[in-house]
Structures are given as C-alpha cells and as structure tokens.
Design a protein around this motif. Structure first.
Motif, PDB file in Angstrom:
ATOM      1  N   LYS A 155      85.612 -96.950  12.867  1.00 26.05           N
ATOM      2  CA  LYS A 155      84.804 -98.332  12.861  1.00 26.05           C
ATOM      3  C   LYS A 155      84.292 -98.395  14.376  1.00 26.05           C
ATOM      4  CE  LYS A 155      85.006-103.076  11.704  1.00 26.05           C
ATOM      5  NZ  LYS A 155      85.779-104.168  10.877  1.00 26.05           N
ATOM      6  N   SER A 156      83.098 -98.745  14.707  1.00 24.66           N
ATOM      7  CA  SER A 156      82.946 -99.238  16.016  1.00 24.66           C
ATOM      8  C   SER A 156      83.514 -99.873  16.779  1.00 24.66           C
ATOM      9  CB  SER A 156      81.336 -99.441  16.069  1.00 24.66           C
ATOM     10  OG  SER A 156      80.946 -99.697  17.239  1.00 24.66           O
ATOM     11  N   ILE A 157      84.123 -99.625  18.178  1.00 23.21           N
ATOM     12  CA  ILE A 157      84.704-100.553  19.026  1.00 23.21           C
ATOM     13  C   ILE A 157      83.942-101.222  19.843  1.00 23.21           C
ATOM     14  CG2 ILE A 157      86.910-100.603  20.543  1.00 23.21           C
ATOM     15  CD1 ILE A 157      87.853 -98.042  19.324  1.00 23.21           C
ATOM     16  N   ASP A 158      83.566-102.270  19.428  1.00 24.40           N
ATOM     17  CA  ASP A 158      82.495-102.828  20.260  1.00 24.40           C
ATOM     18  C   ASP A 158      82.881-103.728  21.515  1.00 24.40           C
ATOM     19  OD1 ASP A 158      80.434-102.196  18.068  1.00 24.40           O
ATOM     20  OD2 ASP A 158      80.713-104.354  17.218  1.00 24.40           O
ATOM     21  N   THR A 159      84.037-103.573  21.635  1.00 27.43           N
ATOM     22  CA  THR A 159      84.739-104.061  22.858  1.00 27.43           C
ATOM     23  C   THR A 159      84.606-103.088  23.951  1.00 27.43           C
ATOM     24  OG1 THR A 159      87.043-103.741  21.807  1.00 27.43           O
ATOM     25  CG2 THR A 159      86.193-106.022  21.693  1.00 27.43           C
ATOM     26  N   LEU A 160      84.335-101.961  23.611  1.00 23.47           N
ATOM     27  CA  LEU A 160      84.592-100.767  24.607  1.00 23.47           C
ATOM     28  C   LEU A 160      83.050-100.794  25.326  1.00 23.47           C
ATOM     29  CD1 LEU A 160      85.846 -98.080  25.472  1.00 23.47           C
ATOM     30  CD2 LEU A 160      84.630 -96.876  23.765  1.00 23.47           C
ATOM     31  N   LEU A 161      83.179-101.202  26.499  1.00 22.53           N
ATOM     32  CA  LEU A 161      82.046-101.446  27.702  1.00 22.53           C
ATOM     33  C   LEU A 161      81.898-100.065  28.433  1.00 22.53           C
ATOM     34  CD1 LEU A 161      82.306-105.433  27.898  1.00 22.53           C
ATOM     35  CD2 LEU A 161      81.046-104.006  26.400  1.00 22.53           C
ATOM     36  N   ALA A 162      80.612-100.096  29.245  1.00 18.37           N
ATOM     37  CA  ALA A 162      80.531 -99.106  30.022  1.00 18.37           C
ATOM     38  C   ALA A 162      81.580 -99.030  31.249  1.00 18.37           C
ATOM     39  CB  ALA A 162      78.945 -99.225  30.605  1.00 18.37           C
ATOM     40  N   LEU A 168      75.218-101.377  12.648  1.00 19.48           N
ATOM     41  CA  LEU A 168      74.570-102.306  13.433  1.00 19.48           C
ATOM     42  C   LEU A 168      75.498-103.236  14.202  1.00 19.48           C
ATOM     43  CD1 LEU A 168      71.521-103.259  10.953  1.00 19.48           C
ATOM     44  CD2 LEU A 168      71.593-101.615  12.866  1.00 19.48           C
ATOM     45  N   ALA A 169      75.245-103.248  15.465  1.00 21.45           N
ATOM     46  CA  ALA A 169      76.027-104.109  16.287  1.00 21.45           C
ATOM     47  C   ALA A 169      75.461-105.195  17.119  1.00 21.45           C
ATOM     48  CB  ALA A 169      77.278-103.453  17.302  1.00 21.45           C
ATOM     49  N   ASP A 170      76.145-106.169  17.774  1.00 20.52           N
ATOM     50  CA  ASP A 170      75.367-107.068  18.640  1.00 20.52           C
ATOM     51  C   ASP A 170      75.254-106.586  20.135  1.00 20.52           C
ATOM     52  OD1 ASP A 170      75.025-108.964  16.226  1.00 20.52           O
ATOM     53  OD2 ASP A 170      76.728-109.895  16.519  1.00 20.52           O
ATOM     54  N   VAL A 171      76.143-105.608  20.220  1.00 22.59           N
ATOM     55  CA  VAL A 171      76.234-105.109  21.609  1.00 22.59           C
ATOM     56  C   VAL A 171      75.246-104.014  21.884  1.00 22.59           C
ATOM     57  CG1 VAL A 171      78.694-105.833  21.853  1.00 22.59           C
ATOM     58  CG2 VAL A 171      77.959-103.657  20.938  1.00 22.59           C
ATOM     59  N   PRO A 172      74.650-103.821  22.920  1.00 26.15           N
ATOM     60  CA  PRO A 172      73.734-102.883  23.360  1.00 26.15           C
ATOM     61  C   PRO A 172      74.349-101.335  23.153  1.00 26.15           C
ATOM     62  CG  PRO A 172      74.320-103.751  25.488  1.00 26.15           C
ATOM     63  CD  PRO A 172      74.830-104.540  24.085  1.00 26.15           C
ATOM     64  N   PRO A 173      73.658-100.172  22.878  1.00 26.41           N
ATOM     65  CA  PRO A 173      74.310 -99.137  22.663  1.00 26.41           C
ATOM     66  C   PRO A 173      74.666 -98.397  24.007  1.00 26.41           C
ATOM     67  CG  PRO A 173      71.540 -99.018  22.603  1.00 26.41           C
ATOM     68  CD  PRO A 173      72.135-100.320  22.605  1.00 26.41           C
ATOM     69  N   LEU A 174      75.656 -97.516  23.809  1.00 24.07           N
ATOM     70  CA  LEU A 174      76.300 -96.897  25.046  1.00 24.07           C
ATOM     71  C   LEU A 174      75.748 -95.375  24.700  1.00 24.07           C
ATOM     72  CD1 LEU A 174      79.960 -98.005  25.455  1.00 24.07           C
ATOM     73  CD2 LEU A 174      78.069 -98.226  27.095  1.00 24.07           C
ATOM     74  N   PRO A 175      75.928 -94.707  25.949  1.00 23.46           N
ATOM     75  CA  PRO A 175      75.880 -93.303  25.669  1.00 23.46           C
ATOM     76  C   PRO A 175      76.996 -92.680  25.222  1.00 23.46           C
ATOM     77  CG  PRO A 175      75.949 -94.019  27.898  1.00 23.46           C
ATOM     78  CD  PRO A 175      75.786 -95.174  27.198  1.00 23.46           C
ATOM     79  N   ARG A 176      76.856 -91.460  24.853  1.00 15.31           N
ATOM     80  CA  ARG A 176      78.004 -90.431  24.776  1.00 15.31           C
ATOM     81  C   ARG A 176      78.501 -90.005  26.019  1.00 15.31           C
ATOM     82  NH1 ARG A 176      77.407 -85.053  21.737  1.00 15.31           N
ATOM     83  NH2 ARG A 176      75.451 -85.837  21.772  1.00 15.31           N
ATOM     84  N   SER A 202      96.022 -94.659  23.549  1.00 18.58           N
ATOM     85  CA  SER A 202      96.823 -95.487  24.614  1.00 18.58           C
ATOM     86  C   SER A 202      96.167 -96.241  25.377  1.00 18.58           C
ATOM     87  CB  SER A 202      97.551 -94.311  25.515  1.00 18.58           C
ATOM     88  OG  SER A 202      98.660 -93.856  24.637  1.00 18.58           O
ATOM     89  N   PHE A 203      94.990 -96.020  25.862  1.00 21.57           N
ATOM     90  CA  PHE A 203      93.984 -96.499  26.790  1.00 21.57           C
ATOM     91  C   PHE A 203      93.471 -97.764  26.088  1.00 21.57           C
ATOM     92  CE2 PHE A 203      89.669 -97.536  27.832  1.00 21.57           C
ATOM     93  CZ  PHE A 203      89.625 -97.673  29.313  1.00 21.57           C
ATOM     94  N   LEU A 204      93.195 -97.729  24.704  1.00 21.29           N
ATOM     95  CA  LEU A 204      92.546 -98.867  23.939  1.00 21.29           C
ATOM     96  C   LEU A 204      93.757-100.031  24.001  1.00 21.29           C
ATOM     97  CD1 LEU A 204      90.757 -97.038  21.023  1.00 21.29           C
ATOM     98  CD2 LEU A 204      89.725 -98.216  22.972  1.00 21.29           C
ATOM     99  N   LEU A 231      91.790-103.238  23.703  1.00 22.46           N
ATOM    100  CA  LEU A 231      90.400-103.055  23.062  1.00 22.46           C
ATOM    101  C   LEU A 231      90.294-102.724  21.491  1.00 22.46           C
ATOM    102  CD1 LEU A 231      88.944-100.751  25.861  1.00 22.46           C
ATOM    103  CD2 LEU A 231      88.425-103.095  25.583  1.00 22.46           C
ATOM    104  N   GLY A 232      91.540-102.905  20.870  1.00 13.24           N
ATOM    105  CA  GLY A 232      91.581-102.569  19.608  1.00 13.24           C
ATOM    106  C   GLY A 232      92.178-101.301  19.155  1.00 13.24           C
TER     107      GLY A 232
END
Length: 272
Positions: A26-33, A73-81, A132-134, A139-140
């Motif tokens: 499930k998309s972790i939308d709190t994960l930011l650039a 679909l999410a309210d946050v802009p897409p991140l690159p892989r 562990s990082f999350l 971040l969930g």
C-alpha cells in the motif's frame, strides 16, 4: 500454501543473468523525496551509486477477472523510482512509494549466479533495513499487496540453436514446422507469452520467450523471462518467505519443463 519439494533441477552453468525479488505494498504517501536521501545512508557504504528512473505501475494478479493495472491515486505528487547500485554493479535496490525490489544481475562474463539462498537473503536483509527506516522516521509500515520474483535468462545463438527455425530444440513445446516448399521464410522474430496458475491461487507464473540481441555484441539471443506474481493468505514475514520459496520452485521446475533435455545436459550441464 503447499510445501516446497526437494531435489529441484540444478545446473552447473545456468543461463540466468538477472534475478529480481520484490514486494508491492500500500502506497506510503508520507515517504517524501528528502526521506530517500536519508534512506540512501542505510545502504550507501555498499551501494554508492544513486539513480532516478520512472516509477513502475502496479499490476495486481486477480482470479475473478482479467489481470489489470491497479492505479493508486494519491493527493501527493509522484516520486521517481530510486536505484541504489552496488559497488560491484551486480546489485540494485529499487524503492518507490509502493514497491521495494532487489536485483542481482550478471554484468561480466565471469560473474556467476550466486544461487537462490544468497539472493533471497540479500532481499530480506535490504527490505528489513527499509522497514527499520520507516519505523525510525514514523513513516508507517509495509502493508503487502503482492510479491514478485523474476528470473531473466539469455540463451545465446549457438547454445542449442542457430536459426529461429530451430527454436524447438530449445523449447520443444514451441517448435516451428519446416516443410518442403514452405512459402514463409524463417521468422524475423519471436514473442510468445503464456501463464500458469499456482495452487490455491497464490499467484501466476508468467513466461515470455522472445528474440533479441546482446546489448554489447549485437549477437542474436533468446530471452526467457519467468515471473511469478501473487500473495498467500499469510502476510507475515514467514508467509512471505514461504511464498518466495514456492515461487522459486515454480520458476525452476517451469524452466525445466519448457526447455529441451539435450540443451539442459549439453549446454547448461544439468546435475540432477
């Protein structure tokens, strides 16, 4: 989920050039650039190269309908892989908001496939660091939606075949008839796809056989990709480990069923 049987086919010189293990969640939308830069520190001593590539679109295996693309679909802009590339160039960690993958790939002719136990342990270890990082950054957690495993094989011209009319020597179930006064010439290329359902609908094995050329030499080869995607009822760490063991068995036994015995013995030197 069924148990993995022992005594899987084994080869001294298998044609595998890349193995990918991954988890879709499930998309972790709190994960930011900015977090991805911090994440790199977890791996940077071994994976000193970082690259940005386009994100993968999730495809979920379904059994009540045709497999379809699952757009989240999410309210946050897409991140690159993000790719973290190993110093030896043989390993890649791939991270995006809804996916984590680890690749082993053959880069040099002398590189040997390290075998499944090492490949799967690398995946588990790198995934554990990500989890562990999350937790450390609030971040969930990962909520698994699907696992995937891919073996990519290069079967070079001369390894059991010379022309595409002889592809039946490598893949007996996909042979081409060559008859006297045949109108059609040798095919320009080949692209076959098929799939098989795992017991208990735990996933599908997807098989692709296609004609290609070596990136460096330009010489002809046949690409054989075997991918298992799916998930079991048990989504715990043990359930994930059991799923990958089953996926690996289906890929190994599928490879043995689809390829010819003579090529297995004479080219890849089958041991059992």
């Amino acid at each position: 989920m069924e148990k993995v049987s022992k005594d899987l086919p084994d080869y001294e010189s298998p044609p595998v050039i890349e193995v990918v293990c991954g988890i879709l969640f499930k998309s972790i939308d709190t994960l930011l650039a900015p977090h991805l830069g911090l994440l790199w520190e977890k791996y940077k001593s071994e994976y000193p190269i970082c690259r940005e590539v386009a994100p993968l679109t999730p495809v979920i295996e379904r059994f009540d309908e045709t497999p379809q693309v699952n757009l989240q679909l999410a309210d946050v802009p897409p991140l690159p892989r993000i790719w973290f590339v190993h110093e030896s160039d043989n390993g890649i960690i791939q991270v995006q908001r809804d996916r984590f993958l680890h690749n082993w790939k053959k880069v040099r002719p002398a590189d040997e496939y390290p075998r499944y136990p090492q490949v799967i342990e690398l995946f588990k270890d790198r995934l554990s660091r990500f989890e562990s990082f999350l937790r450390e950054n609030d971040l969930g957690v990962i909520e698994p939606q699907q696992y995937e495993m891919t073996y990519i094989n290069h079967i070079s011209q001369g390894d059991g075949w010379t022309t595409l009319n002889e592809i039946g020597k490598v893949f007996p179930d996909f042979s081409l008839r060559v008859i006297e006064h045949q109108f059609l010439p040798e095919p320009e290329g080949i692209n076959w796809r098929t799939s098989f359902v795992l017991p208990g609908e735990a996933g599908r094995l997807h098989v692709t056989i296609r004609h290609a050329k070596h990136r460096d030499s330009g010489l002809p080869l046949i690409l054989l990709d075997l991918t298992v995607r799916g998930i079991g009822i048990d989504k715990s760490a043990k359930g994930m480990a059991d799923w990958f063991d089953i996926a690996r068995e289906w890929i190994v036994r599928g490879f043995a069923d689809l390829t010819g015995e003579e090529v297995q013995k004479n080219i890849w030197r089958k041991k059992k």
